[in-house]
Design a protein around this motif. Structure first.
Motif, PDB file in Angstrom:
ATOM      1  N   SER A 266       0.820  -1.217   0.000  1.00 48.72           N
ATOM      2  CA  SER A 266       0.000   0.000   0.000  1.00 48.72           C
ATOM      3  C   SER A 266       0.855   1.268   0.000  1.00 48.72           C
ATOM      4  CB  SER A 266      -0.927   0.002   1.212  1.00 48.72           C
ATOM      5  OG  SER A 266      -0.179  -0.077   2.424  1.00 48.72           O
ATOM      6  N   ALA A 267       2.007   1.222   0.638  1.00 49.16           N
ATOM      7  CA  ALA A 267       2.854   2.419   0.701  1.00 49.16           C
ATOM      8  C   ALA A 267       3.376   2.815  -0.676  1.00 49.16           C
ATOM      9  CB  ALA A 267       4.021   2.183   1.658  1.00 49.16           C
ATOM     10  N   TYR A 268       3.427   1.849  -1.589  1.00 50.76           N
ATOM     11  CA  TYR A 268       3.897   2.115  -2.955  1.00 50.76           C
ATOM     12  C   TYR A 268       2.749   2.073  -3.961  1.00 50.76           C
ATOM     13  CZ  TYR A 268       8.898   1.777  -1.815  1.00 50.76           C
ATOM     14  OH  TYR A 268      10.162   1.996  -1.321  1.00 50.76           O
ATOM     15  N   ASP A 269       1.596   1.579  -3.505  1.00 50.47           N
ATOM     16  CA  ASP A 269       0.445   1.391  -4.388  1.00 50.47           C
ATOM     17  C   ASP A 269       0.836   0.558  -5.605  1.00 50.47           C
ATOM     18  OD1 ASP A 269      -2.145   1.561  -5.279  1.00 50.47           O
ATOM     19  OD2 ASP A 269      -1.821   3.438  -6.377  1.00 50.47           O
ATOM     20  N   ARG A 270       1.492  -0.585  -5.327  1.00 47.82           N
ATOM     21  CA  ARG A 270       1.900  -1.456  -6.423  1.00 47.82           C
ATOM     22  C   ARG A 270       1.922  -2.902  -5.955  1.00 47.82           C
ATOM     23  NH1 ARG A 270       7.299   0.201  -8.730  1.00 47.82           N
ATOM     24  NH2 ARG A 270       7.160  -1.812  -9.802  1.00 47.82           N
ATOM     25  N   ASP A 271       1.857  -3.818  -6.929  1.00 47.68           N
ATOM     26  CA  ASP A 271       1.915  -5.251  -6.651  1.00 47.68           C
ATOM     27  C   ASP A 271       3.332  -5.763  -6.861  1.00 47.68           C
ATOM     28  OD1 ASP A 271      -0.818  -5.403  -6.135  1.00 47.68           O
ATOM     29  OD2 ASP A 271      -1.293  -5.728  -8.258  1.00 47.68           O
ATOM     30  N   LEU A 272       3.702  -6.765  -6.064  1.00 49.25           N
ATOM     31  CA  LEU A 272       4.977  -7.457  -6.228  1.00 49.25           C
ATOM     32  C   LEU A 272       4.703  -8.945  -6.417  1.00 49.25           C
ATOM     33  CD1 LEU A 272       7.271  -5.834  -3.483  1.00 49.25           C
ATOM     34  CD2 LEU A 272       7.294  -5.396  -5.943  1.00 49.25           C
ATOM     35  N   LEU A 273       5.410  -9.557  -7.356  1.00 54.37           N
ATOM     36  CA  LEU A 273       5.281 -10.984  -7.618  1.00 54.37           C
ATOM     37  C   LEU A 273       6.519 -11.702  -7.110  1.00 54.37           C
ATOM     38  CD1 LEU A 273       3.692 -13.316  -9.077  1.00 54.37           C
ATOM     39  CD2 LEU A 273       5.177 -12.863 -11.054  1.00 54.37           C
ATOM     40  N   VAL A 274       6.304 -12.782  -6.355  1.00 52.08           N
ATOM     41  CA  VAL A 274       7.409 -13.612  -5.891  1.00 52.08           C
ATOM     42  C   VAL A 274       7.086 -15.060  -6.224  1.00 52.08           C
ATOM     43  CG1 VAL A 274       6.419 -13.822  -3.562  1.00 52.08           C
ATOM     44  CG2 VAL A 274       8.851 -14.250  -3.910  1.00 52.08           C
ATOM     45  N   THR A 275       8.076 -15.806  -6.680  1.00 50.54           N
ATOM     46  CA  THR A 275       7.861 -17.199  -7.070  1.00 50.54           C
ATOM     47  C   THR A 275       8.378 -18.150  -5.987  1.00 50.54           C
ATOM     48  OG1 THR A 275      10.000 -17.441  -8.187  1.00 50.54           O
ATOM     49  CG2 THR A 275       8.146 -16.533  -9.474  1.00 50.54           C
ATOM     50  N   ARG A 276       7.848 -19.377  -6.022  1.00 51.34           N
ATOM     51  CA  ARG A 276       8.325 -20.384  -5.073  1.00 51.34           C
ATOM     52  C   ARG A 276       9.809 -20.654  -5.275  1.00 51.34           C
ATOM     53  NH1 ARG A 276       5.504 -26.181  -4.973  1.00 51.34           N
ATOM     54  NH2 ARG A 276       3.767 -24.953  -4.126  1.00 51.34           N
ATOM     55  N   GLU A 277      10.248 -20.661  -6.522  1.00 50.64           N
ATOM     56  CA  GLU A 277      11.663 -20.900  -6.803  1.00 50.64           C
ATOM     57  C   GLU A 277      12.543 -19.839  -6.149  1.00 50.64           C
ATOM     58  OE1 GLU A 277      14.636 -21.599 -10.666  1.00 50.64           O
ATOM     59  OE2 GLU A 277      12.521 -21.038 -10.953  1.00 50.64           O
ATOM     60  N   GLU A 278      12.124 -18.569  -6.229  1.00 52.33           N
ATOM     61  CA  GLU A 278      12.885 -17.499  -5.586  1.00 52.33           C
ATOM     62  C   GLU A 278      12.924 -17.698  -4.071  1.00 52.33           C
ATOM     63  OE1 GLU A 278      12.338 -13.398  -8.049  1.00 52.33           O
ATOM     64  OE2 GLU A 278      10.482 -14.273  -7.244  1.00 52.33           O
ATOM     65  N   PHE A 279      11.776 -18.011  -3.505  1.00 51.92           N
ATOM     66  CA  PHE A 279      11.694 -18.183  -2.065  1.00 51.92           C
ATOM     67  C   PHE A 279      12.548 -19.360  -1.598  1.00 51.92           C
ATOM     68  CE2 PHE A 279       9.168 -20.056   1.568  1.00 51.92           C
ATOM     69  CZ  PHE A 279       9.640 -19.160   2.515  1.00 51.92           C
ATOM     70  N   GLU A 280      12.471 -20.482  -2.310  1.00 53.56           N
ATOM     71  CA  GLU A 280      13.246 -21.652  -1.900  1.00 53.56           C
ATOM     72  C   GLU A 280      14.745 -21.407  -1.992  1.00 53.56           C
ATOM     73  OE1 GLU A 280      11.792 -24.885  -4.258  1.00 53.56           O
ATOM     74  OE2 GLU A 280      10.120 -25.307  -2.881  1.00 53.56           O
ATOM     75  N   SER A 281      15.166 -20.585  -2.960  1.00 51.60           N
ATOM     76  CA  SER A 281      16.588 -20.267  -3.064  1.00 51.60           C
ATOM     77  C   SER A 281      17.063 -19.470  -1.852  1.00 51.60           C
ATOM     78  CB  SER A 281      16.865 -19.479  -4.349  1.00 51.60           C
ATOM     79  OG  SER A 281      16.307 -18.178  -4.285  1.00 51.60           O
TER      80      SER A 281
END
Length: 461
Positions: A266-281
């Protein structure tokens, strides 16, 4: 009708279960959820709030909030909230009282006939007494204390386990990680060896890893805004910070079921996408270390992975697919899990209160707070090997200086275990072994040197 209550007071979330008469246990919904944040808050009016009520006020008064009061149990008598020192017992009691209020509401205002409280298997008398005192302050009856891995095993257990079978428990929660090997007995389980784990590994660490990744992305968009969001200068930004943390945790949990997740900042009024592959790394090294610790615990119990009848996963963070995958890869068997592994411990603790079959004799009596109850047998951890005898022998026969160092470390093992410092005991055992072998090695080298010298000039000797 009489009813029973079990409470799994967790580092980040608390789960309770109830059973009525001979009915099956069920998870208690609190504020519409099957788990309640363990967060506590000291309101400016002096009231201690817990659960969702505390969460709702946390953004307004972040300095008056403690998200993980369990970390203070047995460590200190007070925790700081808004510049005031609050007894840890009172903070824990506030969490338990919120559970009790909801449970009693569903049972016509009556109190439970029996209560089970779960706890880490490594807890000693200090933290256990703090938890019992908090239960009394919350108006609860004397409690049966059930080690968390024992409760987890009871929840998973079916008839396929035989007397003497060994199972391993991998408990990855929100704030801590615990491992244990249990042996199946006629009436339940006993801890087969000193439990292991990491008190600083859990979902909160993974939250931080993910937050830092997303933070770097946001800082590239607007550095000044990210500085205000990550270190709030006022209450407005503090609220935005709390909202962002909630979004990060929600995204992390979604990645257990989906290959990607989107969060709104909300502070940026934008969406961020994160993938499982990124998280697992981000967390692969942490999870690999946790599986290595599980293997170490299995071997310390004198077992190999193929000796285990089952491996049980519990704790909210064990839902992460990579955790189960690494356990399967290294222990070569598929771990047992549930759709909501966080509820496993609370459901198993209910089973610890009553025999599973009517023809099973009741478990032996145990004393809690001076009152004798028929309840589960207290679990006593077997003493860790301390390597003292080899250290003494190496000192006498090989090398005195290094042998003395080995004896000192070996003598510390049991004391640290008794104090609940399992990691310290394991470290002392490791050093005792290292110095013992160093003593043996030096002794062998001296003997070889003497032998070579004697053979090269036999008349001199």
């Amino acid at each position: 009708m009489s009813w029973q209550l079990s409470v799994d007071f967790g580092t980040t979330y608390t789960v309770a279960a109830v059973s009525t008469g001979d009915g099956p246990p069920e998870v208690l919904e609190i504020d519409g959820y099957n788990r309640m944040p363990s967060l506590v808050m000291l309101h400016p009016e002096g009231r201690l709030l817990a659960g969702r009520a505390a969460v709702n006020e946390a953004g307004r008064y972040p300095e008056r909030v403690e998200r993980t009061p369990k970390r203070y149990v047995g460590v200190t008598e007070h925790l700081p909230l808004g510049g005031e020192m609050v007894p840890v017992t009172d903070a824990v009691a506030a969490v338990l009282e919120r559970v009790v209020v909801e449970a009693r509401r569903r049972h016509n205002g009556t109190f439970p006939e029996r209560l089970a409280l779960t706890h880490p298997a490594r807890w000693t008398e200090g933290p256990l007494e703090c938890l019992k005192a908090a239960a009394v302050a919350a108006g609860l009856p004397a409690a049966y204390m059930v080690p968390e891995p024992v409760a987890a095993a009871l929840a998973y257990t079916e008839v396929h386990l035989s007397h003497g079978d060994h199972v391993a428990v991998y408990d990855l929660g929100g704030g801590t990680f615990d491992t244990a090997v249990l042996r199946r007995e006629r009436q339940g389980f006993v801890v087969a060896a000193a439990p292991g784990g990491n008190p600083h590994l859990g979902g909160e660490v993974f939250d931080e890893r993910l937050l830092n990744l997303l933070g770097r992305q946001l800082a590239e968009v607007d550095g000044a805004r990210w500085e205000a969001l990550s270190a709030p200068p006022d209450r407005r930004w503090a609220r935005a910070h709390a909202d962002f943390l909630t979004q990060v945790r929600t995204a992390k949990e979604q990645l257990s079921d989906r290959v990607d997740a989107t969060l709104y900042v909300s502070a940026y009024d934008r969406d961020l996408l994160v993938t499982r592959e990124e998280f697992e790394s981000l967390i692969r090294v942490d999870l690999a270390g946790s599986v290595a610790e599980l293997l170490r615990t299995v071997r310390s119990a004198g077992r190999a992975p193929e000796d285990l009848a089952a491996v049980y996963l519990t704790g909210g963070s064990s839902r992460i697919p990579l955790a189960a995958g690494l356990v399967h890869e290294h222990l070569r068997q598929m771990p047992a899990t549930r759709g909501d592994p966080k509820s496993v411990v609370a459901l198993g603790a209910i089973r610890a209160l009553t025999p599973a079959r009517a023809d099973t004799p009741p478990p032996p009596a145990s004393s809690v707070n001076g009152t004798v109850h028929s309840g589960p047998r207290p679990v006593v951890l077997p003493p860790m090997p301390n390597f003292l005898v080899p250290a003494i022998i190496s000192t006498i026969l090989c090398c005195v200086p290094t042998g003395v160092v080995a004896i000192v470390h070996a003598a510390q093992v049991r004391g640290k275990q008794s104090a609940g410092d399992i990691a310290g005991a394991q470290d002392s055992l490791k050093k005792a072994k290292a110095w013992t072998w160093a003593s043996v090695g030096l002794g062998v080298l001296v003997a070889l040197f003497y032998l070579v010298a004697m053979l090269s000039d036999p008349y001199q000797y």
